[in-house]
Design a protein around this motif. Structure first.
Motif, short mmCIF file in Angstrom:
data_model
loop_
_atom_site.label_atom_id
_atom_site.label_comp_id
_atom_site.label_asym_id
_atom_site.label_seq_id
_atom_site.Cartn_x
_atom_site.Cartn_y
_atom_site.Cartn_z
N GLY A 293 0.98 -1.40 0.00
CA GLY A 293 0.11 0.04 0.02
C GLY A 293 0.95 1.15 -0.01
O GLY A 293 0.50 2.45 -0.73
N ILE A 294 1.86 1.26 0.78
CA ILE A 294 2.80 2.64 0.85
C ILE A 294 3.49 2.61 -0.40
O ILE A 294 3.57 3.76 -0.85
CB ILE A 294 3.83 2.28 2.14
N LEU A 295 3.96 1.75 -1.05
CA LEU A 295 5.08 1.75 -2.12
C LEU A 295 3.75 2.26 -3.37
O LEU A 295 4.25 3.06 -4.20
CB LEU A 295 5.60 0.39 -2.61
N ALA A 296 2.80 1.77 -3.41
CA ALA A 296 2.01 2.08 -4.56
C ALA A 296 1.34 3.45 -4.45
O ALA A 296 1.34 4.28 -5.31
CB ALA A 296 0.69 1.22 -4.57
N ASP A 297 0.96 3.91 -3.12
CA ASP A 297 0.73 5.33 -2.76
C ASP A 297 1.85 6.25 -3.22
O ASP A 297 1.57 7.30 -4.03
CB ASP A 297 0.13 5.62 -1.47
N GLN A 298 2.94 5.95 -2.84
CA GLN A 298 3.94 6.79 -3.10
C GLN A 298 4.38 7.00 -4.70
O GLN A 298 4.63 7.93 -5.03
CB GLN A 298 5.24 6.54 -1.98
#
Length: 409
Positions: A277-282
């Motif tokens: 989730g963090i990788l995709a959002d960033q």
């Protein structure tokens, strides 16, 4: 205005937290039955194919009702659909504790599928209503972490069954679910009007058949369905038979096998959905296809991990490979609904995800049942897991083919 924005964000994250607990309850129930197989079969004699059918029938009913449940969540109140689902789930879980025959147990698993069908499409659509832009994948990931937490706690089923009775856990979780439903009646609400997109508030709504036609006219949505189906059949093969795999191949007790198959593997999945989730959002701030590339890369790592796990005879290596698989495969779980939100009109999000569930659980149930049938035919789980590695690669190729609205033709 700034105060209102902070209040809305606070409500948005509160909703994710409330839904986290429901997701955890749902998946504890799904997983713990696989970890208490020995105790259940001792109390209610059945073949491996019949035991596989317990989870398969849950998936079939769950899948068949998911599109309709999703349509109801799009058409009416998402929060009310969630509350009804939780109450029915709690009642059926309690009923399961009184089953005394295979057919009674089969019936309660079918009813459980009906109750849970209403939850995931409505919950993920509600999260999309509350969360916009750069928080969508992480919000979805936290909710999915609730699912993984429930799966990682599934070993409690085997432990409770060995130390008490197989039905004790179902009784306890059923009572807890009823109490939680009463609490949510007072605090769970649909997204405030100002958070909903204009298309949701003002555009005319299609009927169910028109909605299906609208969705399946889109090539990218069809590819998303194929992707989700491939991931689902592979994931349910792994989840459904992993405790048995560890128990038989490495000569472990029911409790030890359940611990390795749930606590270790699904704890890795919790970190996986959050990381994905963090990788995709960033990354999505710079690349509009980030929510597509993150799960694809994760699957390309997961495939060789599970393939190696099927060959090794060293317990530590097998556990490590399944941990890697669980971590990277979970990038798909945290990004599927955000991908759907990119390619599908906001009016059809819950219905669209309901159809994904229908296709995924239909083939997942078939995979579980035939996995049991293959075991009855003396075909080892090693071969089944090697086949799952091939499905992972095909799923990665399918998701890469999805085009967003911003992609060049």
């Amino acid at each position: 205005m700034a105060t209102q924005i902070r209040n809305n964000m606070g409500k948005a994250w509160m909703v994710v937290g409330l839904l986290f607990i429901i997701a955890m309850l749902n998946y504890i129930d799904r997983t713990m039955i696989t970890t208490m197989r020995t105790s259940i079969v001792a109390a209610i004699p059945m073949t491996d194919a019949e035991f596989g059918l317990l989870t398969a029938v849950f998936l079939w009913v769950y899948g068949l009702f998911s599109p309709i449940a999703g349509f109801l969540a799009d058409r009416f109140s998402r929060s009310k659909v969630i509350l009804v689902s939780l109450f029915i789930w709690s009642f059926v879980t309690w009923m399961t504790s009184y089953a005394t025959s295979f057919h009674e147990l089969l019936l309660t698993r079918a009813l459980m599928g009906l109750s849970e069908a209403c939850y995931i499409p409505a919950a993920l659509a509600l999260i999309m209503d509350y969360h916009k832009g750069n928080t969508r994948s992480l919000a979805t990931g936290i909710h999915m972490a609730g699912i993984m937490t429930g799966q990682s706690l599934g070993f409690l089923g085997g432990w409770i069954a060995e130390n008490h009775r197989w039905n004790t856990a179902f009784f306890a979780f059923g009572i807890f679910g009823v109490a939680y439903t009463v609490l949510l009646l007072f605090i769970l609400r649909d997204a405030p009007r100002e958070l909903k997109s204009e298309v949701v508030r003002d555009a005319p709504r299609n009927n169910f058949l028109q909605t299906l036609k609208t969705l399946f006219r889109q090539r990218s949505y069809v590819l998303l369905v194929v992707f989700f189906a491939l991931v689902s059949v592979m994931a349910w093969l792994v989840v459904g038979w992993l405790p048995t795999y560890f128990q038989e191949k490495f000569h472990l007790s029911q409790t030890e096998a359940g611990l390795y198959a749930t606590a270790y593997v699904f704890t890795a999945a919790i970190f996986g959905v959050l990381t994905g989730g963090i990788l995709a959002d960033q990354w999505s701030r710079r690349n509009k296809r980030a929510r597509i590339w993150v799960p694809a890369i994760g699957l390309f790592v997961a495939a060789p991990a599970i393939f190696l796990a099927s060959y090794t005879t060293v317990l530590a290596v097998a556990v490590g490979c399944f941990v890697i698989y669980a971590f990277t495969k979970s990038f798909t779980d945290t990004n599927t609904m955000p991908i759907l939100s990119i390619i599908v009109d906001a009016r059809y999000r819950a219905t669209g995800y309901g159809i994904l569930n229908f296709c995924g659980t239909l083939v997942g149930g078939l995979g579980l049942y035939f996995g049991g049938a293959l075991r009855d035919a003396q075909i080892p789980l090693d071969i089944i897991y090697r086949s799952a590695a091939v499905l992972i690669i095909l799923a990665a190729l399918a998701v890469i083919g999805i085009r967003t609205k911003s992609d060049p033709l």
